[in-house]
Scaffold this motif. Structure first.
Motif, PDB file in Angstrom:
ATOM      1  N   ASP A   8       0.675  -1.277  -0.090  1.00  0.00           N
ATOM      2  CA  ASP A   8      -0.247  -0.162  -0.066  1.00  0.00           C
ATOM      3  C   ASP A   8       1.240   1.122   0.285  1.00  0.00           C
ATOM      4  OD1 ASP A   8      -2.720  -1.568   0.243  1.00  0.00           O
ATOM      5  OD2 ASP A   8      -1.922  -1.720   2.090  1.00  0.00           O
ATOM      6  N   TYR A  57       2.494   7.040   3.435  1.00  0.00           N
ATOM      7  CA  TYR A  57       2.126   6.055   4.318  1.00  0.00           C
ATOM      8  C   TYR A  57       2.748   4.655   3.375  1.00  0.00           C
ATOM      9  CZ  TYR A  57      -0.505   1.885   6.287  1.00  0.00           C
ATOM     10  OH  TYR A  57      -0.813   0.867   6.739  1.00  0.00           O
ATOM     11  N   LYS A  59       3.384   0.933   3.478  1.00  0.00           N
ATOM     12  CA  LYS A  59       2.816  -0.267   3.850  1.00  0.00           C
ATOM     13  C   LYS A  59       3.382  -1.827   3.041  1.00  0.00           C
ATOM     14  CE  LYS A  59      -0.552  -3.319   6.301  1.00  0.00           C
ATOM     15  NZ  LYS A  59      -1.455  -3.507   6.624  1.00  0.00           N
ATOM     16  N   LYS A  64       4.747  -4.233   8.348  1.00  0.00           N
ATOM     17  CA  LYS A  64       5.493  -3.262   8.618  1.00  0.00           C
ATOM     18  C   LYS A  64       5.502  -2.039   8.131  1.00  0.00           C
ATOM     19  CE  LYS A  64       9.832  -0.522   9.366  1.00  0.00           C
ATOM     20  NZ  LYS A  64      10.319  -0.004  10.155  1.00  0.00           N
ATOM     21  N   GLU A  65       4.948  -1.192   8.423  1.00  0.00           N
ATOM     22  CA  GLU A  65       4.093   0.443   8.511  1.00  0.00           C
ATOM     23  C   GLU A  65       4.935   1.954   8.241  1.00  0.00           C
ATOM     24  OE1 GLU A  65       0.596   0.659   9.945  1.00  0.00           O
ATOM     25  OE2 GLU A  65       0.246  -0.760   9.317  1.00  0.00           O
ATOM     26  N   ASN A  67       5.264   6.041   7.831  1.00  0.00           N
ATOM     27  CA  ASN A  67       4.465   7.177   8.121  1.00  0.00           C
ATOM     28  C   ASN A  67       5.842   7.833   7.925  1.00  0.00           C
ATOM     29  OD1 ASN A  67       1.387   6.439   8.086  1.00  0.00           O
ATOM     30  ND2 ASN A  67       1.904   5.905  10.079  1.00  0.00           N
TER      31      ASN A  67
END
Length: 98
Positions: A8, A57, A59, A64-65, A67
């Motif tokens: 994402d 953002y 992903k 793991k994300e 920002n």
């Protein structure tokens, strides 16, 4: 930049703001077939006079994300962070295959 581990990408920025340059450049680094290969890309364009800071953002497949505040981070640092985690995932995938 290894993009096959990214699931994402969500960006939110004012396209006329000089602070949004990093977010715009990051989107340009994604391959043309990213959506067809399963990556969800969402872009929200803010109005011209918006004072909201640009955000990014990301992903990954392992959950793991990231920002990232694009107003304070340049494109080199963003690509470096994303690429560092992607290389780690590539290394783990190579070890699992071998």
């Amino acid at each position: 930049m290894i993009t096959r581990f990214i699931t994402d990408v969500t960006t939110r920025f004012n396209p006329f703001s000089p602070q949004a340059r990093s977010a715009r450049l990051f989107l340009s680094f994604l391959p043309p077939n990213a959506r067809s290969s399963g990556m969800n890309i969402t872009t929200q364009l803010l109005p011209r006079h918006s004072a909201d800071p640009p955000t990014l953002y990301v992903k990954f497949k392992d959950g793991k994300e990231m920002n990232i505040d694009c107003a304070k981070t340049n494109i080199k640092d963003i690509v470096g962070e994303v690429d560092r985690h992607s290389r780690m995932l590539q290394k783990n995938a190579d070890l699992a295959d071998g």
